[in-house]
Design a protein around this motif. Sequence first.
Motif, PDB file in Angstrom:
ATOM      1  N   GLY A 189      24.526  48.754  19.254  1.00 31.86           N
ATOM      2  CA  GLY A 189      23.907  47.771  18.396  1.00 31.86           C
ATOM      3  C   GLY A 189      22.628  48.379  17.795  1.00 31.86           C
ATOM      4  O   GLY A 189      22.071  47.794  16.806  1.00 31.86           O
ATOM      5  N   ILE A 190      21.774  49.128  18.563  1.00 28.01           N
ATOM      6  CA  ILE A 190      20.499  49.400  18.135  1.00 28.01           C
ATOM      7  C   ILE A 190      20.646  51.001  17.823  1.00 28.01           C
ATOM      8  O   ILE A 190      21.335  51.726  18.557  1.00 28.01           O
ATOM      9  CB  ILE A 190      19.470  49.393  19.193  1.00 28.01           C
ATOM     10  N   GLU A 191      20.092  51.266  16.609  1.00 26.32           N
ATOM     11  CA  GLU A 191      20.242  52.736  16.169  1.00 26.32           C
ATOM     12  C   GLU A 191      18.972  53.331  15.705  1.00 26.32           C
ATOM     13  O   GLU A 191      18.054  52.396  15.297  1.00 26.32           O
ATOM     14  CB  GLU A 191      21.024  52.767  14.646  1.00 26.32           C
ATOM     15  N   SER A 192      18.710  54.477  15.831  1.00 28.27           N
ATOM     16  CA  SER A 192      17.274  55.360  15.247  1.00 28.27           C
ATOM     17  C   SER A 192      17.656  55.784  13.861  1.00 28.27           C
ATOM     18  O   SER A 192      18.555  56.329  13.768  1.00 28.27           O
ATOM     19  CB  SER A 192      17.278  56.233  16.392  1.00 28.27           C
ATOM     20  N   LEU A 193      16.668  55.279  13.100  1.00 28.65           N
ATOM     21  CA  LEU A 193      16.632  55.928  11.846  1.00 28.65           C
ATOM     22  C   LEU A 193      16.593  57.516  11.971  1.00 28.65           C
ATOM     23  O   LEU A 193      15.402  57.908  12.451  1.00 28.65           O
ATOM     24  CB  LEU A 193      15.541  55.412  11.136  1.00 28.65           C
ATOM     25  N   PRO A 194      17.409  58.409  11.298  1.00 27.15           N
ATOM     26  CA  PRO A 194      17.262  59.834  11.693  1.00 27.15           C
ATOM     27  C   PRO A 194      15.829  60.210  11.024  1.00 27.15           C
ATOM     28  O   PRO A 194      15.485  59.746  10.062  1.00 27.15           O
ATOM     29  CB  PRO A 194      18.399  60.363  11.016  1.00 27.15           C
ATOM     30  N   ALA A 195      15.333  61.266  11.808  1.00 25.46           N
ATOM     31  CA  ALA A 195      14.163  62.041  11.213  1.00 25.46           C
ATOM     32  C   ALA A 195      14.579  62.383   9.792  1.00 25.46           C
ATOM     33  O   ALA A 195      15.546  62.750   9.519  1.00 25.46           O
ATOM     34  CB  ALA A 195      13.695  63.028  12.262  1.00 25.46           C
ATOM     35  N   GLY A 196      13.676  62.502   8.948  1.00 28.25           N
ATOM     36  CA  GLY A 196      13.904  63.137   7.508  1.00 28.25           C
ATOM     37  C   GLY A 196      14.764  62.111   6.707  1.00 28.25           C
ATOM     38  O   GLY A 196      15.171  62.778   5.796  1.00 28.25           O
ATOM     39  N   HIS A 197      14.825  61.059   7.005  1.00 33.28           N
ATOM     40  CA  HIS A 197      15.924  59.865   6.426  1.00 33.28           C
ATOM     41  C   HIS A 197      15.090  58.630   5.967  1.00 33.28           C
ATOM     42  O   HIS A 197      14.059  58.356   6.245  1.00 33.28           O
ATOM     43  CB  HIS A 197      17.046  59.525   7.426  1.00 33.28           C
ATOM     44  N   ALA A 198      15.504  58.387   4.805  1.00 35.71           N
ATOM     45  CA  ALA A 198      15.150  56.931   4.383  1.00 35.71           C
ATOM     46  C   ALA A 198      16.352  55.973   4.150  1.00 35.71           C
ATOM     47  O   ALA A 198      17.455  56.475   4.262  1.00 35.71           O
ATOM     48  CB  ALA A 198      14.202  57.049   2.966  1.00 35.71           C
ATOM     49  N   MET A 199      15.941  54.595   4.169  1.00 35.44           N
ATOM     50  CA  MET A 199      17.123  53.797   3.946  1.00 35.44           C
ATOM     51  C   MET A 199      16.543  52.450   3.169  1.00 35.44           C
ATOM     52  O   MET A 199      15.338  52.240   3.148  1.00 35.44           O
ATOM     53  CB  MET A 199      17.505  53.167   5.137  1.00 35.44           C
ATOM     54  N   VAL A 200      17.342  52.333   2.185  1.00 37.65           N
ATOM     55  CA  VAL A 200      17.210  50.957   1.393  1.00 37.65           C
ATOM     56  C   VAL A 200      18.142  49.586   1.810  1.00 37.65           C
ATOM     57  O   VAL A 200      19.496  50.027   1.949  1.00 37.65           O
ATOM     58  CB  VAL A 200      17.255  51.061  -0.001  1.00 37.65           C
ATOM     59  N   ILE A 201      17.644  48.621   2.048  1.00 36.80           N
ATOM     60  CA  ILE A 201      18.496  47.454   2.601  1.00 36.80           C
ATOM     61  C   ILE A 201      18.182  46.695   1.425  1.00 36.80           C
ATOM     62  O   ILE A 201      17.139  45.759   0.971  1.00 36.80           O
ATOM     63  CB  ILE A 201      18.227  46.755   3.680  1.00 36.80           C
ATOM     64  N   ALA A 202      19.390  46.330   0.510  1.00 36.79           N
ATOM     65  CA  ALA A 202      19.251  45.496  -0.610  1.00 36.79           C
ATOM     66  C   ALA A 202      19.475  44.258  -0.248  1.00 36.79           C
ATOM     67  O   ALA A 202      19.762  43.633   0.854  1.00 36.79           O
ATOM     68  CB  ALA A 202      20.504  45.784  -1.519  1.00 36.79           C
ATOM     69  N   ASN A 203      19.068  43.203  -1.328  1.00 30.27           N
ATOM     70  CA  ASN A 203      19.180  41.659  -0.902  1.00 30.27           C
ATOM     71  C   ASN A 203      20.461  41.130  -0.658  1.00 30.27           C
ATOM     72  O   ASN A 203      20.474  40.014  -0.056  1.00 30.27           O
ATOM     73  CB  ASN A 203      18.434  40.780  -1.836  1.00 30.27           C
ATOM     74  N   SER A 204      21.333  41.824  -0.941  1.00 30.70           N
ATOM     75  CA  SER A 204      22.611  41.564  -0.548  1.00 30.70           C
ATOM     76  C   SER A 204      23.168  41.862   0.748  1.00 30.70           C
ATOM     77  O   SER A 204      24.213  41.500   1.478  1.00 30.70           O
ATOM     78  CB  SER A 204      23.793  42.263  -1.762  1.00 30.70           C
TER      79      SER A 204
END
Length: 594
Positions: A189-204
């Motif tokens: 259940g724990i993940e590493s954000l990959p290097a050279g990556h980005a992520m957006v978490i929307a309010n939904s």
Amino acid sequence: MCGIAAHFCARGLAAPLDLRLIAHRGPDASGEWISPDGRFWLGNTRLAILDLSPTGAQPMIDPETGNVLVINGEIYNHLKLRAEMPDVAWRGTSDTETVLHGYARWGRQLLVRLKGMFAFALYDRGREELFVARDRLGIKPLYYAVDDDGLRLGSETRLLSERSTISPAAVAAYLQWGACPEHRLLFSGIESLPAGHAMVIANSGERELWRYWPARRRFDSPNESAPRTLRALLETAVQEHLLADVPVASFLSGGIDSSILTALAAQKMERTLETFSVGFDVAGFDESAVALEVAKRFGTQHERLLLSEEEVLRSVTEAVAHLDLPSVDAINTYIVSRAVAQKGVKVALSGLGGDELFGGYPSFRDVPRLRWLGRLPRIVRKAIGGQRLADLPNESDAAELAQWRRRFFTDEMLRRAGLPNEPTPLPCPVELPDDFARTSWAELTGYMRRMLLRDSDQMSMAVSLELRVPFLDHELVEYVLGLPAAEKKRYGGTKGLLVEACRDLLPPAVYQRPKAGFALPMKNWMAGPLAAFVEEGLSETVLRELLPEKFVAEEQADFRAGRLHWTRLWSMVVLGHFVRQGRSHENPALHSFA
């Protein structure tokens, strides 16, 4: 440098994460912020390096947009970025404020402008979303956990692991590589954000993940005047890595990489550079003489830190207690970091990355041989080199062979341990010129990222020390990866191109001797003063049903008979002590370092 944390709750109110668990990452200050609707929470512990005043504190709020930022790391070109925003009324001098206003100016395209090591979480008030990103090479970690209600993230897994379990596949992945691959961390259940990556978490609660580096399809560098071009890139990288409002020191082992960084830093600093080498009253574990020669040549304020065997042994067990994720190789980094941090140093340069880029590892020599051996029948390979060589894949490219060479557990060991044997992915989204570059890519994105960079972060931050790695400047990395192998091999010797580019800086003793390194007598210690510690760790793997008792006994017998390398058994010992700590949510750094 800092520790960061965030919680987004899609339904209900966000709950603060326990910042005491990462207090060692930022002992100078801490702060929290929660959105007006209560669904987004950001937290930070601060190690003040740039802008030591309150104007550098986090979480930082943009008064014009309402955006809020927490960031871990350093942005080395932030002054240049400020020059591109002349209309901003700056409140302070921190790179945190630069990133905050840069996002308001360029949005997500800010990422391609940043030079540095970083992991950040930015709350975009206008979009009511969380924007998170990690640097290109994965120098700084960022972990996250998704549940039914939302997402939690932080600089260390200890913030997130309270409700996690450990799967056999995760144990197998760790034991295969001596560290947890980023795609398969120890905790479910724990993940590493990959290097050279980005992520957006929307309010939904919806998530969008994308890769922003490598941005090019191919790395292809002209080889004309390569030593001169390389030297210029190195000088720029070192100059940028000296940006700080506190003194910057340098680890000086006497090897090629640390000597080059020390020489360039000493030339560029306005104040006298502090350098440190660590000596041990253990045979074969002291490079102080060569380090002293480099220090004298460049007029550094050099200190040789001599540690007793008793101190080193104590540091071994301390290092294991400080691990955020298990590793077979974190001890040396902890020993050096702890010794230097006790001298009041907050920032130090490290030569990490030089071996990966310039061919300093045996893998660069071995990959062509392994490709030839891979064509032989399995039974022949086993007769030549035992079970390990029998596992050699027979249809692999250079990167896969370089990765295979780093493997700790064989197929047979995994089978006897009752563990699954899953492949470990090694994506390469960029075209590289030849096998030398592909081997570099494997070392940079495999061994270095999952072990060396993670160990450097968790062990240095355990003692509140920021390590900077100029060789991993992404422009330098792209240039070297794009050079043909012939150019890197043209000058002969270990890391010939690097030495040629900096020959005027180096005493011949630095590059005319065999590659050396830390060589603690772990085999003898594990059978002697660490024997009880070894037994406790192994027993815990059985008690927790991570490994079968029969398998553990067999491996211990093979180690005692000299048939098993100490690192294989030590990886099991570390795993046992790691789970024995029980993720008790007590921060060992608050108790053992003074």
